[in-house]
Design a protein around this motif. Structure first.
Motif, PDB file in Angstrom:
ATOM      1  N   UNK A  45       0.851  -1.182   0.000  1.00  0.00           N
ATOM      2  CA  UNK A  45       0.000   0.000   0.000  1.00  0.00           C
ATOM      3  C   UNK A  45       0.888   1.233   0.000  1.00  0.00           C
ATOM      4  N   UNK A  46       0.349   2.333  -0.455  1.00  0.00           N
ATOM      5  CA  UNK A  46       1.137   3.559  -0.560  1.00  0.00           C
ATOM      6  C   UNK A  46       1.728   3.988   0.789  1.00  0.00           C
ATOM      7  N   UNK A  75       5.455  -6.469  11.720  1.00  0.00           N
ATOM      8  CA  UNK A  75       4.116  -6.665  11.152  1.00  0.00           C
ATOM      9  C   UNK A  75       3.666  -5.320  10.558  1.00  0.00           C
ATOM     10  N   UNK A  76       4.033  -5.112   9.289  1.00  0.00           N
ATOM     11  CA  UNK A  76       3.793  -3.831   8.625  1.00  0.00           C
ATOM     12  C   UNK A  76       2.312  -3.463   8.594  1.00  0.00           C
ATOM     13  N   UNK A  77       1.481  -4.392   8.185  1.00  0.00           N
ATOM     14  CA  UNK A  77       0.052  -4.124   8.051  1.00  0.00           C
ATOM     15  C   UNK A  77      -0.567  -3.866   9.421  1.00  0.00           C
ATOM     16  N   UNK A  78      -0.217  -4.682  10.405  1.00  0.00           N
ATOM     17  CA  UNK A  78      -0.760  -4.512  11.754  1.00  0.00           C
ATOM     18  C   UNK A  78      -0.379  -3.182  12.373  1.00  0.00           C
ATOM     19  N   UNK A  79       0.885  -2.794  12.195  1.00  0.00           N
ATOM     20  CA  UNK A  79       1.315  -1.496  12.733  1.00  0.00           C
ATOM     21  C   UNK A  79       0.604  -0.347  12.023  1.00  0.00           C
ATOM     22  N   UNK A  80       0.423  -0.487  10.715  1.00  0.00           N
ATOM     23  CA  UNK A  80      -0.274   0.558   9.966  1.00  0.00           C
ATOM     24  C   UNK A  80      -1.707   0.708  10.463  1.00  0.00           C
ATOM     25  N   UNK A  81      -2.403  -0.415  10.637  1.00  0.00           N
ATOM     26  CA  UNK A  81      -3.785  -0.362  11.142  1.00  0.00           C
ATOM     27  C   UNK A  81      -3.839   0.242  12.536  1.00  0.00           C
ATOM     28  N   UNK A  82      -2.932  -0.173  13.404  1.00  0.00           N
ATOM     29  CA  UNK A  82      -2.927   0.326  14.779  1.00  0.00           C
ATOM     30  C   UNK A  82      -2.697   1.835  14.819  1.00  0.00           C
TER      31      UNK A  82
END
Length: 126
Positions: A45-46, A75-82
């Motif tokens: 993702x951007x 955890x790139x996606x998890x950190x981004x969501x958090x």
């Protein structure tokens, strides 16, 4: 991606000794780093690509496979969501950089300066 590609090539044109990699090489490494990590395609993702790109310090990138493998532990996606849930999405690069520093060591670490021997007072008197 086009913006990153142009930026790398522009910086390389300004100072090729400091910015040695071509734009295509940097973008390829960026995509490989994210896609080949345990995060996979979901992390393409951007915001995540932009944050990982900002963490591509020469000191870390020169570690080769260790640099790519370090992202398996983040955890790139998890950190981004958090961070998005907390309203701190603008801090994503900073968090990734902190995690990489824990895994790979400081990106700013340089070799200790060589100590030059002090001239002996007796030699100076001669």
């Amino acid at each position: 991606m086009q913006t990153l590609l142009r930026r790398y090539d522009l910086l390389r044109g300004i100072d090729p000794t400091r910015f040695t990699a071509k734009g295509e090489e940097q973008v390829t490494l960026l995509l490989r780093t994210v896609f080949e990590s345990s995060n996979g395609a979901a992390a393409l993702t951007v915001p995540i690509l932009r944050a990982v790109s900002g963490c591509m310090h020469k000191t870390w990138v020169e570690k080769g496979l260790a640099f790519i493998e370090a992202y398996d532990r983040i955890h790139l996606v998890g950190l981004h969501w958090m961070l998005t849930d907390l309203g701190l999405e603008d801090q994503l690069e900073r968090v990734f950089r902190h995690k990489l520093k824990e895994i790979l060591g400081s990106a700013l670490a340089t070799a200790a300066p060589k100590k030059t021997p002090r001239p002996n007072a007796a030699r100076m008197a001669a």
